[in-house]
Scaffold this motif. Structure first.
Motif, PDB file in Angstrom:
ATOM      1  N   MET A   1      35.304  10.526   3.336  1.00 42.75           N
ATOM      2  CA  MET A   1      35.314  11.631   4.435  1.00 42.75           C
ATOM      3  C   MET A   1      35.543  12.861   3.721  1.00 42.75           C
ATOM      4  SD  MET A   1      37.675  11.602   7.774  1.00 42.75           S
ATOM      5  CE  MET A   1      38.904  12.626   7.583  1.00 42.75           C
ATOM      6  N   LYS A   2      34.753  13.833   3.684  1.00 41.11           N
ATOM      7  CA  LYS A   2      34.908  15.056   3.180  1.00 41.11           C
ATOM      8  C   LYS A   2      35.675  16.102   4.027  1.00 41.11           C
ATOM      9  CE  LYS A   2      32.093  17.618  -0.064  1.00 41.11           C
ATOM     10  NZ  LYS A   2      30.811  17.819  -0.481  1.00 41.11           N
ATOM     11  N   ASN A   3      36.654  16.764   3.580  1.00 41.31           N
ATOM     12  CA  ASN A   3      37.387  17.595   4.125  1.00 41.31           C
ATOM     13  C   ASN A   3      36.629  19.138   4.134  1.00 41.31           C
ATOM     14  OD1 ASN A   3      39.235  16.235   4.916  1.00 41.31           O
ATOM     15  ND2 ASN A   3      40.796  16.543   3.241  1.00 41.31           N
ATOM     16  N   LYS A   4      36.533  19.586   5.290  1.00 40.99           N
ATOM     17  CA  LYS A   4      35.767  21.048   5.276  1.00 40.99           C
ATOM     18  C   LYS A   4      37.007  22.219   5.531  1.00 40.99           C
ATOM     19  CE  LYS A   4      31.317  19.578   6.753  1.00 40.99           C
ATOM     20  NZ  LYS A   4      30.053  19.852   7.643  1.00 40.99           N
ATOM     21  N   GLY A   5      37.131  22.867   4.461  1.00 40.55           N
ATOM     22  CA  GLY A   5      38.241  23.705   4.618  1.00 40.55           C
ATOM     23  C   GLY A   5      38.838  24.410   3.416  1.00 40.55           C
ATOM     24  N   PHE A   6      39.805  25.267   3.301  1.00 41.15           N
ATOM     25  CA  PHE A   6      40.377  25.803   2.037  1.00 41.15           C
ATOM     26  C   PHE A   6      41.671  25.151   1.703  1.00 41.15           C
ATOM     27  CE2 PHE A   6      37.729  29.042   4.321  1.00 41.15           C
ATOM     28  CZ  PHE A   6      36.816  29.262   3.250  1.00 41.15           C
ATOM     29  N   THR A   7      41.833  25.115   0.578  1.00 43.29           N
ATOM     30  CA  THR A   7      43.189  24.623   0.056  1.00 43.29           C
ATOM     31  C   THR A   7      44.242  25.799  -0.017  1.00 43.29           C
ATOM     32  OG1 THR A   7      42.790  25.370  -2.220  1.00 43.29           O
ATOM     33  CG2 THR A   7      42.148  23.283  -1.574  1.00 43.29           C
ATOM     34  N   LEU A   8      45.371  25.448  -0.094  1.00 43.29           N
ATOM     35  CA  LEU A   8      46.248  26.409   0.257  1.00 43.29           C
ATOM     36  C   LEU A   8      46.509  27.550  -0.882  1.00 43.29           C
ATOM     37  CD1 LEU A   8      48.997  27.600   1.701  1.00 43.29           C
ATOM     38  CD2 LEU A   8      50.537  25.879   0.210  1.00 43.29           C
ATOM     39  N   LEU A   9      45.960  26.963  -2.211  1.00 40.87           N
ATOM     40  CA  LEU A   9      45.924  27.881  -3.294  1.00 40.87           C
ATOM     41  C   LEU A   9      44.855  28.956  -3.114  1.00 40.87           C
ATOM     42  CD1 LEU A   9      46.984  28.599  -6.161  1.00 40.87           C
ATOM     43  CD2 LEU A   9      45.239  26.973  -6.965  1.00 40.87           C
ATOM     44  N   GLU A  10      43.924  28.541  -2.553  1.00 42.25           N
ATOM     45  CA  GLU A  10      42.455  29.527  -2.296  1.00 42.25           C
ATOM     46  C   GLU A  10      42.827  30.603  -1.069  1.00 42.25           C
ATOM     47  OE1 GLU A  10      38.615  26.550  -3.184  1.00 42.25           O
ATOM     48  OE2 GLU A  10      39.624  26.561  -1.179  1.00 42.25           O
ATOM     49  N   VAL A  11      43.480  30.010  -0.299  1.00 35.48           N
ATOM     50  CA  VAL A  11      44.140  31.084   0.883  1.00 35.48           C
ATOM     51  C   VAL A  11      45.220  32.159   0.129  1.00 35.48           C
ATOM     52  CG1 VAL A  11      45.192  31.166   2.636  1.00 35.48           C
ATOM     53  CG2 VAL A  11      43.678  29.354   2.618  1.00 35.48           C
ATOM     54  N   LEU A  12      46.010  31.623  -0.539  1.00 38.58           N
ATOM     55  CA  LEU A  12      47.086  32.554  -1.138  1.00 38.58           C
ATOM     56  C   LEU A  12      46.194  33.424  -2.127  1.00 38.58           C
ATOM     57  CD1 LEU A  12      50.033  30.147  -1.593  1.00 38.58           C
ATOM     58  CD2 LEU A  12      49.864  31.932   0.065  1.00 38.58           C
ATOM     59  N   LEU A  13      45.459  33.067  -2.967  1.00 42.38           N
ATOM     60  CA  LEU A  13      44.861  33.852  -3.735  1.00 42.38           C
ATOM     61  C   LEU A  13      44.040  34.845  -3.001  1.00 42.38           C
ATOM     62  CD1 LEU A  13      44.079  34.451  -6.827  1.00 42.38           C
ATOM     63  CD2 LEU A  13      42.080  32.785  -6.587  1.00 42.38           C
ATOM     64  N   SER A  14      43.063  34.563  -2.025  1.00 41.48           N
ATOM     65  CA  SER A  14      42.587  35.359  -1.120  1.00 41.48           C
ATOM     66  C   SER A  14      43.261  36.442  -0.715  1.00 41.48           C
ATOM     67  CB  SER A  14      41.494  34.944  -0.289  1.00 41.48           C
ATOM     68  OG  SER A  14      42.385  34.256   0.865  1.00 41.48           O
ATOM     69  N   LEU A  15      44.593  36.030   0.176  1.00 42.23           N
ATOM     70  CA  LEU A  15      45.587  36.993   0.701  1.00 42.23           C
ATOM     71  C   LEU A  15      45.979  38.126  -0.614  1.00 42.23           C
ATOM     72  CD1 LEU A  15      47.384  34.844   2.978  1.00 42.23           C
ATOM     73  CD2 LEU A  15      45.846  36.659   3.398  1.00 42.23           C
TER      74      LEU A  15
END
Length: 129
Positions: A1-15
């Protein structure tokens, strides 16, 4: 099963990147608001230069509070404020537009100064030496 979403690190980096972009744009906005770009005065500089050339060629200048008479090519010319425009008569050679008030004065050294009001700004310039 593959998760479709962003990791917490990616979200924090984009913010973090977005916050730097917003901060930089706010600084640019503040800088632009501090710069006083007076477009009318830039146009007035050209008009004043033209007026200086015209009056330099004129002879027998008579300076009054609200008008100047001078002779050019055997014609008597008249510089005055008419309908919020600084014009040269005869004819309607418009030198400056949207002028609320104009006042001419000649000092003891034969310098001629023009004080004019446009909008809320009053300026005093030398128009002839």
């Amino acid at each position: 099963m593959k998760n479709k979403g962003f990791t917490l690190l990616e979200v924090l980096l984009s913010l973090f990147v977005m916050s730097w972009i917003i901060l930089a744009s706010l600084d640019m906005y503040r800088l632009v608001n501090e710069i006083d770009l007076d477009v009318d005065f830039m146009q007035d500089i050209n008009a004043i230069h033209q007026l200086r050339l015209i009056l330099t060629l004129g002879e027998n200048l008579e300076v009054y509070d609200d008008e100047i008479y001078y002779q050019y090519d055997n014609d008597v010319m008249h510089l005055c404020l008419d309908d919020y425009r600084l014009i040269i008569k005869p004819g309607t050679n418009i030198v400056m537009d949207h002028i609320d008030y104009v006042y001419f004065e000649e000092d003891i050294d034969d310098y001629i100064y023009m004080t004019y009001i446009r909008g809320n700004k009053q300026r005093r310039v030398m128009i002839r030496r």
